[in-house]
Motif scaffolding. Structure first.
Motif, PDB file in Angstrom:
ATOM      1  N   UNK A 158       0.834  -1.198   0.000  1.00 55.16           N
ATOM      2  CA  UNK A 158       0.000   0.000   0.000  1.00 55.16           C
ATOM      3  C   UNK A 158       0.874   1.256   0.000  1.00 55.16           C
ATOM      4  N   UNK A 159       0.322   2.331  -0.521  1.00 56.58           N
ATOM      5  CA  UNK A 159       0.925   3.647  -0.301  1.00 56.58           C
ATOM      6  C   UNK A 159       0.381   4.134   1.038  1.00 56.58           C
ATOM      7  N   UNK A 160       1.270   4.543   1.912  1.00 58.62           N
ATOM      8  CA  UNK A 160       0.944   4.761   3.310  1.00 58.62           C
ATOM      9  C   UNK A 160       0.424   6.179   3.568  1.00 58.62           C
ATOM     10  N   UNK A 161      -0.677   6.248   4.296  1.00 57.89           N
ATOM     11  CA  UNK A 161      -1.181   7.496   4.889  1.00 57.89           C
ATOM     12  C   UNK A 161      -1.564   8.548   3.850  1.00 57.89           C
ATOM     13  N   UNK A 192      -4.051   1.578  -0.933  1.00 60.51           N
ATOM     14  CA  UNK A 192      -3.690   2.727  -0.112  1.00 60.51           C
ATOM     15  C   UNK A 192      -4.203   2.559   1.317  1.00 60.51           C
ATOM     16  N   UNK A 193      -3.498   3.211   2.203  1.00 64.58           N
ATOM     17  CA  UNK A 193      -3.932   3.372   3.584  1.00 64.58           C
ATOM     18  C   UNK A 193      -4.441   4.798   3.728  1.00 64.58           C
ATOM     19  N   UNK A 194      -5.694   4.953   4.131  1.00 61.89           N
ATOM     20  CA  UNK A 194      -6.341   6.276   4.105  1.00 61.89           C
ATOM     21  C   UNK A 194      -6.439   6.895   5.498  1.00 61.89           C
ATOM     22  N   UNK A 195      -6.062   8.178   5.558  1.00 65.05           N
ATOM     23  CA  UNK A 195      -6.191   8.965   6.783  1.00 65.05           C
ATOM     24  C   UNK A 195      -6.894  10.281   6.467  1.00 65.05           C
ATOM     25  N   UNK A 197     -10.970  11.548   4.650  1.00 60.08           N
ATOM     26  CA  UNK A 197     -12.211  11.073   4.063  1.00 60.08           C
ATOM     27  C   UNK A 197     -12.222  11.244   2.545  1.00 60.08           C
ATOM     28  N   UNK A 198     -11.653  12.351   2.068  1.00 58.72           N
ATOM     29  CA  UNK A 198     -11.566  12.548   0.621  1.00 58.72           C
ATOM     30  C   UNK A 198     -10.721  11.484  -0.042  1.00 58.72           C
ATOM     31  N   UNK A 199      -9.604  11.142   0.587  1.00 55.86           N
ATOM     32  CA  UNK A 199      -8.741  10.081   0.055  1.00 55.86           C
ATOM     33  C   UNK A 199      -9.486   8.757   0.010  1.00 55.86           C
ATOM     34  N   UNK A 200     -10.271   8.490   1.035  1.00 56.68           N
ATOM     35  CA  UNK A 200     -11.034   7.242   1.103  1.00 56.68           C
ATOM     36  C   UNK A 200     -12.087   7.187  -0.001  1.00 56.68           C
ATOM     37  N   UNK A 201     -12.761   8.291  -0.238  1.00 55.67           N
ATOM     38  CA  UNK A 201     -13.794   8.308  -1.281  1.00 55.67           C
ATOM     39  C   UNK A 201     -13.185   8.043  -2.657  1.00 55.67           C
ATOM     40  N   UNK A 202     -12.029   8.630  -2.916  1.00 52.18           N
ATOM     41  CA  UNK A 202     -11.361   8.367  -4.196  1.00 52.18           C
ATOM     42  C   UNK A 202     -10.977   6.895  -4.290  1.00 52.18           C
ATOM     43  N   UNK A 203     -10.395   6.355  -3.222  1.00 50.75           N
ATOM     44  CA  UNK A 203      -9.961   4.959  -3.224  1.00 50.75           C
ATOM     45  C   UNK A 203     -11.122   4.001  -3.437  1.00 50.75           C
ATOM     46  N   UNK A 204     -12.297   4.360  -2.930  1.00 52.14           N
ATOM     47  CA  UNK A 204     -13.459   3.466  -3.029  1.00 52.14           C
ATOM     48  C   UNK A 204     -13.918   3.255  -4.463  1.00 52.14           C
ATOM     49  N   UNK A 205     -13.498   4.130  -5.372  1.00 47.11           N
ATOM     50  CA  UNK A 205     -13.966   4.053  -6.755  1.00 47.11           C
ATOM     51  C   UNK A 205     -12.845   3.934  -7.783  1.00 47.11           C
ATOM     52  N   UNK A 206     -11.615   4.189  -7.393  1.00 47.14           N
ATOM     53  CA  UNK A 206     -10.529   4.248  -8.377  1.00 47.14           C
ATOM     54  C   UNK A 206     -10.153   2.839  -8.852  1.00 47.14           C
ATOM     55  N   UNK A 207     -10.044   2.639 -10.167  1.00 49.19           N
ATOM     56  CA  UNK A 207      -9.782   1.285 -10.690  1.00 49.19           C
ATOM     57  C   UNK A 207      -8.411   0.732 -10.314  1.00 49.19           C
ATOM     58  N   UNK A 209      -7.030   0.687  -7.408  1.00 49.39           N
ATOM     59  CA  UNK A 209      -6.999   0.206  -6.026  1.00 49.39           C
ATOM     60  C   UNK A 209      -7.558  -1.196  -5.902  1.00 49.39           C
ATOM     61  N   UNK A 210      -6.758  -2.085  -5.293  1.00 51.22           N
ATOM     62  CA  UNK A 210      -7.238  -3.417  -4.928  1.00 51.22           C
ATOM     63  C   UNK A 210      -7.639  -3.475  -3.455  1.00 51.22           C
ATOM     64  N   UNK A 211      -6.841  -2.838  -2.598  1.00 42.78           N
ATOM     65  CA  UNK A 211      -6.992  -2.969  -1.146  1.00 42.78           C
ATOM     66  C   UNK A 211      -6.980  -1.584  -0.502  1.00 42.78           C
ATOM     67  N   UNK A 212      -7.911  -1.380   0.421  1.00 34.78           N
ATOM     68  CA  UNK A 212      -7.992  -0.128   1.173  1.00 34.78           C
ATOM     69  C   UNK A 212      -7.844  -0.430   2.658  1.00 34.78           C
ATOM     70  N   UNK A 213      -6.962   0.298   3.328  1.00 27.22           N
ATOM     71  CA  UNK A 213      -6.955   0.344   4.788  1.00 27.22           C
ATOM     72  C   UNK A 213      -7.782   1.557   5.190  1.00 27.22           C
ATOM     73  N   UNK A 214      -8.827   1.328   5.995  1.00 26.02           N
ATOM     74  CA  UNK A 214      -9.756   2.395   6.355  1.00 26.02           C
ATOM     75  C   UNK A 214      -9.973   2.435   7.854  1.00 26.02           C
ATOM     76  N   UNK A 215     -10.041   3.631   8.395  1.00 29.49           N
ATOM     77  CA  UNK A 215     -10.261   3.804   9.832  1.00 29.49           C
ATOM     78  C   UNK A 215     -11.767   3.773  10.102  1.00 29.49           C
TER      79      UNK A 215
END
Length: 303
Positions: A158-161, A192-195, A197-207, A209-215
């Motif tokens: 993952x790309x961190x933080x 990616x590891x998300x810290x 909310x905007x980063x998380x929203x992008x990760x949730x849809x970006x092709x 991304x295979x794996x998301x670390x989410x708080x």
């Protein structure tokens, strides 16, 4: 849940004895969703990656910084005891990062064990700090990580933080090189590891991304180490999973703020019963914390 010792584990690998079937069985995706039996040591599908992980990961980065963490700072003997105990309990998903300095610790513990029984996840820190100067890509980093881990392949990187919704542009070089390494089989899955909310929203849809670390926990909000109110996080994580992303929950116990038994139970019930995650990572510090976490996880869907 049957326990097995590291010595038995090594002996089984050497003799070909079938020890692993005594560990909680592999679950299909349907079984993982519907089974009344529920354990942190269950081996479950990680999204659509084709990778199967123990439902609980041993985190190695509690209060991580400057290539150290609370786990590694307690010393090699204590850290080895912790990792070996997790393995003995069937927790074979190892959550690491360059930031934590945990690669050599994990390497020493797993070096005599079957490589295919572990999932090794690590993370690239993308920003220049006093302890690291990023290459701007991933090849150099993964070469070093593999040496530190004593392995030819890292299962997940993952790309961190990620701290804003522009990470796909800011770290395009890392994404491109991780994709190349994935094509070569050096890395199994990326994300990616998300810290934020905007980063998380992008990760949730970006092709990419295979794996998301989410708080995520049942409280939500910054007070409990989350990036948004729990309702907003829930909606985005459901979108991510609907889009085929694997989600690993972190901060399940609010970075140490949700420590009462009833709080732990409530958080675990929430994230799993609402289908928000495939697995979770918790930075357990000692064998008793491992046992406690597994006990609380065994209560999920028990009623």
């Amino acid at each position: 849940m049957r326990q097995f010792t590291r010595r038995q584990f090594v002996k089984s690998a050497a003799t070909g004895l079938a020890l692993w079937p005594a560990v909680p069985r592999l679950l299909t995706a349907a079984e993982a969703d519907a089974s009344a039996a529920f354990a942190g040591s269950d081996v479950v599908p990680l999204g659509k990656t084709g990778i199967r992980v123990s439902r609980l990961a041993q985190g190695t980065g509690y209060n991580g910084y400057n290539r150290s963490s609370a786990q590694t700072r307690q010393g090699k003997e204590a850290c080895d005891r912790l990792l070996r105990h997790s393995i003995d309990q069937g927790v074979t998903f190892m959550d690491m990062a360059d930031l934590y300095g945990s690669h050599p610790f994990v390497k020493d513990v797993i070096k005599d064990l079957p490589r295919d029984k572990f999932v090794l996840l690590t993370k690239i820190w993308p920003r220049k700090e006093n302890w690291v100067t990023p290459s701007g890509g991933a090849r150099q980093e993964l070469d070093r990580y593999r040496r530190e881990l004593g392995t030819e392949r890292v299962d997940i990187c993952l790309i961190h933080c990620m701290t804003n919704d522009r990470w796909t542009d800011e770290y395009k070089g890392i994404c491109d090189e991780l994709s190349e390494l994935k094509d070569r089989g050096v890395v199994g899955a990326v994300g990616v590891s998300c810290h934020d909310f905007g980063a998380l929203k992008v990760a949730s849809e970006h092709p990419w991304v295979d794996v998301i670390f989410a708080r995520i926990n049942h409280k939500g909000g910054k007070e409990y180490a989350c990036d948004a109110p729990v309702e907003d996080l829930t909606a985005v994580l459901k979108t991510a999973r609907a889009n085929g992303k694997a989600v690993v929950g972190m901060k399940i116990f609010g970075a140490g703020k949700l420590v009462k038994p009833e709080e732990k139970d409530a958080s675990l019930q929430y994230v799993f019963k609402h289908g928000l995650v495939d697995a979770i990572t918790i930075g357990m510090m000692n064998p008793s914390e491992v046992d406690d976490t597994l006990q609380h996880m065994s209560q999920v869907r028990a009623s």
